[in-house]
Design an enzyme around this catalytic site. Structure first.
Site, PDB file in Angstrom:
ATOM      1  N   ASP A 279       0.780  -1.096  -0.114  1.00 55.59           N
ATOM      2  CA  ASP A 279      -0.033  -0.086   0.021  1.00 55.59           C
ATOM      3  C   ASP A 279       1.033   1.053  -0.026  1.00 55.59           C
ATOM      4  OD1 ASP A 279      -2.013   1.888   0.535  1.00 55.59           O
ATOM      5  OD2 ASP A 279      -2.609   0.924   2.422  1.00 55.59           O
ATOM      6  N   HIS A 373     -10.316  -1.452  -7.346  1.00 52.06           N
ATOM      7  CA  HIS A 373      -9.962  -0.420  -6.528  1.00 52.06           C
ATOM      8  C   HIS A 373      -9.046   0.378  -7.342  1.00 52.06           C
ATOM      9  CE1 HIS A 373      -9.557   2.232  -3.004  1.00 52.06           C
ATOM     10  NE2 HIS A 373      -8.297   2.127  -3.087  1.00 52.06           N
TER      11      HIS A 373
END
Length: 465
Positions: A279, A373
């Site tokens: 991330d 996403h």
């Protein structure tokens, strides 16, 4: 965890930054040892300790040059500080023995600078977010005195020095990359008679369909972010600032977060969030020519007191981990649009390879699903909207159903939230696959003024205009 620098539905935290598979977190979703980093996180000269004060660093001797701060690959601003092989060992001597601190404890962030610390400062392993409300009868004069005291305390603490009536919680530690950041909520301006100085960008965020907000844990007159690479140093700063606010402001809400510790991996790399996803890959980087334009208010911006400042959106995003972990690996990767193992897009390559959004598989379907996403949060899919994500993970135990109360303290920075956070979150609301596995439980928007010059305190240009 937006893939590119925008907010993602489920923001995750990257050691180098933001949440988001690639650099944005969804709202639903080097300095060597002893060197100082300025308020932007760059190497600085390091200030002297206050007269007559014994710094925490000096208790363990002069900081040695054994450490190394390395930016995380692809993580940009959020890169983590990794100790070198020689500096990774803990200091073996007791206080006063002359043993030098290793890089972890000796690294210092400068208080004064064009921008406040904690924005482009490399991500720390421990963080506290806290909002305060001014007490009844408190006005502009009292608020100015509080910001002055807070600024003086932050400068001392970030230098590794004790404050007045120090509790000695962090006595044996160095600065440990401590940073302190101050901001103003929309309600602050009415309470202090400064409505005409309230920025237009500080308009309340719109309602989003994914919101399940607890008003008691949202907003606030004043906002403080504390980060450090030692939990005792971070807690010490939190308590010092809370004590300084006594009689003027009370705590409205407070949240605790964490990130990967410096040197926890064999080599610098982008961190993983609590869903196990890499991330922060594509977070905006200071080296990009339009970085300042996207993150900071320009010198000629409106209002003038916000020059060099930024706007921060703070969201407590709970990850529904029990549901997420029931998915198989392929299903998780389809939700995100990236491989879980190395963060590479499903269309191939490495973590930093651009996704091929139009590529189809043998079945004729696009390889990266239309509601993935990573696809929805791409800046080029959102008019270039992007933000600097600098979140913390959190875990606050288990709820009455035995489910983990865990997720992301999403923190994102931008020059204008109406052009950064808002359009991306609106798009996520319309069909991000990750929305099913996250829940936005608290929210806040704050104006964070530029850094204080020597002899100034944060917010002085507003409060003494």
């Amino acid at each position: 965890m937006a893939d590119n620098g925008s907010t993602g539905t489920s923001g995750t935290t990257g050691r180098g930054g933001p949440t988001g598979t690639s650099g944005a977190t969804s709202p639903h979703g080097s300095t060597g040892a002893g060197r100082a980093k300025d308020a932007d996180g760059a190497a600085g000269t390091g200030g002297a300790t206050g007269p007559g004060r014994l710094s925490r660093r000096r208790l363990l001797g002069t900081a040695g040059a054994t450490g190394l701060v390395i930016g995380a690959a692809g993580g940009g601003v959020a890169g983590y500080a990794a100790a070198s092989s020689s500096g990774s060992s803990a200091a073996s001597g007791a206080a006063g023995s002359g043993t030098a601190l290793v890089s972890l404890g000796a690294d210092r962030v400068m208080f004064h600078g064009k921008h406040q610390s904690g924005i482009t400062t490399p991500m720390q392993s421990r963080g506290h977010l806290v909002a305060f409300d001014l007490k009844a009868g408190t006005g502009r004069k009292e608020a100015a005195a509080l910001l002055r005291r807070w600024s003086q305390a932050a400068e001392r603490l970030m230098a590794g020095d004790p404050v007045d009536d120090d509790t000695a919680v962090a006595r044996d530690a160095g600065p440990s990359s401590l940073s302190v950041t101050f901001g103003f909520g929309a309600s602050f301006f009415a309470r202090t008679g400064l409505e005409k100085q309230r920025p237009a960008a500080l308009e309340p965020l719109p309602d989003f369909s994914s919101d399940h907000l607890d008003k008691a844990r949202s907003n606030g007159d004043l906002w403080v972010q504390i980060g450090a690479n030692d939990p005792l140093v971070a807690f010490h700063a939190l308590r010092a600032l809370q004590r300084e606010a006594a009689g003027v402001a009370r705590v409205r809400w407070q949240m605790n977060g964490f990130n990967r510790s410096p040197g926890a991996t064999a080599h610098p790399m982008t961190t993983r969030n609590l869903m196990g996803q890499i991330d922060g890959t594509n977070n905006p980087k200071p080296s990009e020519k339009d970085f300042d334009e996207r993150i900071f208010v320009p010198a000629d911006g409106d209002p003038a007191w916000m020059a060099g400042g930024s706007y921060v959106v703070v969201r407590r995003i709970r990850m529904l981990l029990d549901d997420w972990e029931k998915l198989g690996l392929k299903a998780q990767e389809a939700v995100i649009g990236r491989h879980k193992s190395d963060g590479s897009p499903l269309t191939g390559g490495s973590e930093t390879t651009e996704p091929q959004l139009e590529k189809t598989g043998p079945d004729g379907r696009v390889v990266i699903p239309v509601n993935a996403h990573a696809r929805i949060t791409r800046p080029d899919q959102n008019g270039g909207a992007a933000m600097l994500r600098r979140p913390f993970s959190y875990h606050d135990g288990f709820d009455s159903h035995g489910e983990p109360d865990a997720g992301l303290l999403f923190v994102c920075w931008q020059a204008d939230p109406l052009r950064g956070f808002v359009p991306v979150q609106r798009k996520l609301d319309r069909g991000d696959a990750l929305s099913e596995f996250i829940r936005h439980e608290a929210s806040g928007l704050y104006a964070v003024p530029g850094g204080a010059a020597k002899g100034e305190y944060v917010g002085q240009r507003l409060l003494e205009a």
